[in-house]
Motif scaffolding. Structure first.
Motif, mmCIF file in Angstrom:
data_model
loop_
_atom_site.group_PDB
_atom_site.id
_atom_site.type_symbol
_atom_site.label_atom_id
_atom_site.label_comp_id
_atom_site.label_asym_id
_atom_site.label_seq_id
_atom_site.Cartn_x
_atom_site.Cartn_y
_atom_site.Cartn_z
ATOM 1 N N LEU A 1 0.650 3.464 -4.039
ATOM 2 C CA LEU A 1 0.758 2.747 -5.302
ATOM 3 C C LEU A 1 0.108 3.536 -6.436
ATOM 4 O O LEU A 1 -0.945 4.151 -6.243
ATOM 5 C CB LEU A 1 0.079 1.375 -5.201
ATOM 6 N N CYS B 1 -2.040 8.370 -6.971
ATOM 7 C CA CYS B 1 -1.556 7.347 -6.040
ATOM 8 C C CYS B 1 -2.595 7.075 -4.962
ATOM 9 O O CYS B 1 -3.276 7.993 -4.502
ATOM 10 C CB CYS B 1 -0.256 7.801 -5.375
ATOM 11 N N LYS C 1 6.623 3.362 -9.529
ATOM 12 C CA LYS C 1 6.045 3.239 -8.187
ATOM 13 C C LYS C 1 6.602 4.310 -7.261
ATOM 14 O O LYS C 1 5.883 4.838 -6.394
ATOM 15 C CB LYS C 1 6.329 1.848 -7.639
ATOM 16 N N PHE D 1 -2.939 -1.602 -8.862
ATOM 17 C CA PHE D 1 -1.584 -1.299 -9.340
ATOM 18 C C PHE D 1 -1.231 -2.200 -10.523
ATOM 19 O O PHE D 1 -0.668 -1.752 -11.525
ATOM 20 C CB PHE D 1 -0.582 -1.472 -8.204
ATOM 21 N N ASP E 1 9.593 -0.097 -10.708
ATOM 22 C CA ASP E 1 9.834 0.449 -9.369
ATOM 23 C C ASP E 1 10.073 1.958 -9.419
ATOM 24 O O ASP E 1 9.779 2.664 -8.456
ATOM 25 C CB ASP E 1 11.025 -0.244 -8.711
#
Length: 214
Positions: free
Chosen positions: A202, A198, A146, A98, A143
């Motif tokens: 993440l 993902c 994410k 990540f 974020d």
């Protein structure tokens, strides 16, 4: 069988009855061979055995000291290792991927978003040895990126997810010619939905092909 901690202890306090210590440890907690090995690996990294050796002045006092260490911390460390110690290896790898994703594709507050921006950022992020052909920088709060792996994204085939909201992005495209530095790039600023891969919740990969098609 001689396990790692035995070698450490033998080099520090040659007079200790190591095999008896190992037997007592295994019997006290009903350790399997694997659990005992994990305990020893942990103990080797946590305890300063030279300090233990300094405290132990005679053969009659070593056993209560080591038994106290094992009795006090053994079960807790075992729970930590088996519950949080093995799994975090995967989590640590995911976290590392990540961070690598963010290094390649995230720039919260860009300046310029022009050709010079691309050339500066591509070099700064280590993407010019050789010159990477195409790379997109996503702008905004990490974020929110994410969250594409959660409630800010929808399935897009395999482990890919498409964002439910658009992002400010700058795509840097190599101008052609040699891929050896210095690298020259053409910048394209945009505001659109993005697709990422993902793993374990993440982001780990940006789908450049989707961006180019859109």
């Amino acid at each position: 069988m001689s396990l790692p901690i035995l070698g450490i202890l033998r080099s520090v306090v040659p007079t200790l009855p190591y095999d008896n210590y190992i037997i007592r440890t295994r019997e006290a907690f009903k350790f399997t061979q694997l659990e005992l090995f994990i305990w020893e690996q942990t103990a080797a990294s946590i305890f300063n055995w030279r300090e233990v050796a300094r405290l132990v002045q005679d053969s009659s006092s070593w056993e209560p000291l080591l038994e106290e260490i094992v009795m006090g911390l053994g079960p807790l460390l075992l729970v930590f290792l088996l519950g949080l110690g093995v799994t975090p290896l995967t989590l640590t790898q995911d976290d590392s991927r990540f961070k690598a994703f963010l290094t390649k594709h995230h720039d919260a507050s860009p300046k310029g978003r022009n050709d010079r921006y691309c050339e500066r950022m591509m070099k700064r992020r280590g993407l010019t040895s050789p010159c990477k052909d195409t790379n997109t920088f996503i702008h905004g709060i990490k974020d929110h990126i994410k969250a594409i792996c959660g409630d800010n994204g929808n399935p897009h085939g395999g482990n890919l997810r498409i964002s439910t909201s658009p992002f400010q992005v700058t795509t840097c495209k190599h101008r052609g010619g040699s891929f050896r530095p210095p690298c020259r790039y053409r910048a394209t600023a945009g505001f659109r939905h993005i697709v990422i891969a993902c793993e374990n919740g993440l982001p780990v990969h940006f789908d450049e092909s989707f961006f180019i098609r859109s």
